[in-house]
Motif scaffolding. Structure first.
Motif, PDB file in Angstrom:
ATOM      1  N   TYR A   1     -58.964 -49.898   3.322  1.00  0.00           N
ATOM      2  CA  TYR A   1     -58.470 -48.853   4.218  1.00  0.00           C
ATOM      3  C   TYR A   1     -58.582 -49.312   5.667  1.00  0.00           C
ATOM      4  CZ  TYR A   1     -58.437 -44.576   6.974  1.00  0.00           C
ATOM      5  OH  TYR A   1     -58.171 -43.627   7.936  1.00  0.00           O
TER       6      TYR A   1
ATOM      7  N   ASN B   1     -56.583 -48.763   9.871  1.00  0.00           N
ATOM      8  CA  ASN B   1     -55.596 -48.207  10.786  1.00  0.00           C
ATOM      9  C   ASN B   1     -55.372 -49.247  11.875  1.00  0.00           C
ATOM     10  OD1 ASN B   1     -55.579 -45.275   9.743  1.00  0.00           O
ATOM     11  ND2 ASN B   1     -57.741 -45.641  10.166  1.00  0.00           N
TER      12      ASN B   1
ATOM     13  N   GLU C   1     -48.578 -41.942   2.634  1.00  0.00           N
ATOM     14  CA  GLU C   1     -49.494 -43.084   2.510  1.00  0.00           C
ATOM     15  C   GLU C   1     -49.618 -43.869   3.809  1.00  0.00           C
ATOM     16  OE1 GLU C   1     -49.387 -44.763  -1.894  1.00  0.00           O
ATOM     17  OE2 GLU C   1     -47.390 -44.072  -1.267  1.00  0.00           O
TER      18      GLU C   1
ATOM     19  N   ARG D   1     -58.551 -40.491   4.711  1.00  0.00           N
ATOM     20  CA  ARG D   1     -58.371 -41.936   4.534  1.00  0.00           C
ATOM     21  C   ARG D   1     -56.895 -42.278   4.306  1.00  0.00           C
ATOM     22  NH1 ARG D   1     -62.939 -44.689   4.327  1.00  0.00           N
ATOM     23  NH2 ARG D   1     -62.078 -46.465   3.186  1.00  0.00           N
ATOM     24  N   LYS D   2     -56.065 -41.721   5.158  1.00  0.00           N
ATOM     25  CA  LYS D   2     -54.627 -41.983   5.161  1.00  0.00           C
ATOM     26  C   LYS D   2     -54.297 -42.838   6.380  1.00  0.00           C
ATOM     27  CE  LYS D   2     -53.586 -39.290   1.620  1.00  0.00           C
ATOM     28  NZ  LYS D   2     -53.008 -39.809   0.365  1.00  0.00           N
ATOM     29  N   PRO D   3     -53.859 -44.054   6.190  1.00  0.00           N
ATOM     30  CA  PRO D   3     -53.676 -44.990   7.304  1.00  0.00           C
ATOM     31  C   PRO D   3     -52.622 -44.552   8.327  1.00  0.00           C
ATOM     32  CG  PRO D   3     -53.759 -46.166   5.215  1.00  0.00           C
ATOM     33  CD  PRO D   3     -53.657 -44.708   4.892  1.00  0.00           C
TER      34      PRO D   3
END
Length: 319
Positions: free
Chosen positions: A174, A176, A238, A269-271
């Motif tokens: 995970y 960003n 996603e 935890r969504k990029p």
């Protein structure tokens, strides 16, 4: 391959319609053959009558009835096929012509999604990503080092590698990304490469310019008649790509919405991939320390510097 319920239902409606039209066409052809091929209608009627007769016999205890019926139907079906061939029609002329013969336009083979269903998901996610023609033929291969020198080249190589790692490890690591730097150095292009690769994998990727995103968030907050599908996608897709952060009209609503969006996606935890022309100092001052702390604590930084390469590349990317 993540879809909202609305997207899934849209695909299934398309399959239902394709299946219905294939069966409708089959019935049209059958009626035409019955009317134009002498003897075909009579054979069909004979099969129907014999099927009814032998079924009644079977229900009455005649154990040989069904096996006899099978042999009779086989003989009559062969005669029907011979009539088709004799009149210039292919043997399978009366078989339904499905767009996908593997799943017969149902979308499923057993309990598994058919390959054509997976392709529909890819197409739908691509269409709904808001990227449209922007992606075109972009790829990491077109990100050339020839436009950069010295520290700019070092920064470019680092940013490209981080972006490629982001894609490669998307399912297991995970992350960003914050892609920041001077105008026209390829930040949006790098974001597009990420989007293209993940869309090819069937990931749900949504792209928004900064102004468009905050406009959607405003509608979702203040417009009671606004559909909630877009907001659901913004928070749950996603990958969310936010391009050109800092070009929107900034006010208290924008600052608050940006913090909430970051916070929610980080918690889920969504990029997110963000590109901006703002320096880190300006980013902090514009969106408050609270928001900036979410970025510094949850993002990998990609600093891109150098000349404006847009004219050299012949592209129309904004930054």
């Amino acid at each position: 391959m993540s879809l909202t319920n609305t997207q899934y239902e849209q695909i299934m409606r398309e399959y239902d319609e394709m299946h219905r039209l294939a069966l409708l066409e089959r019935e049209r052809r059958l009626e035409y053959i019955k009317n134009n091929v002498p003897g075909y209608r009579e054979l069909s009627s004979q099969i129907s009558s014999l099927t009814l007769e032998h079924t009644k016999r079977s229900l009455s205890g005649d154990k040989a009835a069904l096996s006899q019926l099978k042999n009779i139907i086989s003989e009559l079906s062969a005669k029907k096929t011979a009539l088709l061939l004799d009149n210039g029609y292919p043997e399978d002329y009366l078989e339904p012509t499905f767009n996908c013969p593997d799943c017969n336009d149902t979308g499923y083979i057993g309990s598994k999604k058919c390959h054509c269903f997976r392709q529909k998901i890819l197409s739908l996610l691509y269409d709904r990503s808001n990227i449209g023609k922007m992606l075109g033929n972009v790829s990491f291969d077109m990100l050339s080092e020839v436009y950069y020198k010295g520290n700019d080249l070092i920064n470019f190589k680092d940013a490209k590698q981080k972006a490629m790692d982001f894609v490669y490890n998307f399912d297991t690591d995970y992350q960003n990304l914050l892609i920041y730097g001077t105008v026209g150095v390829g930040k949006s292009l790098l974001s597009s490469c990420i989007a293209k690769e993940l869309l090819k994998r069937g990931k749900s990727v949504i792209y928004f310019s900064s102004a468009s995103l905050f406009d959607e968030l405003s509608k979702g907050t203040f417009d009671r008649g606004y559909g909630k599908d877009t907001l659901d996608n913004i928070y749950n897709c996603e990958l969310l790509i936010l391009d050109d952060l800092g070009t929107e009209m900034t006010n208290s609503f924008v600052v608050s919405s940006f913090f909430s969006l970051l916070n929610e996606r980080l918690l889920r935890r969504k990029p997110i991939v963000i590109s901006t022309n703002l320096s880190l100092e300006t980013l902090r001052d514009k969106y408050t320390d609270r928001t900036f702390s979410r970025i510094t604590g949850g993002f990998t930084f990609c600093n891109m510097t150098g000349p404006d390469i847009r004219k050299s590349m012949g592209l129309l990317y904004g930054n």
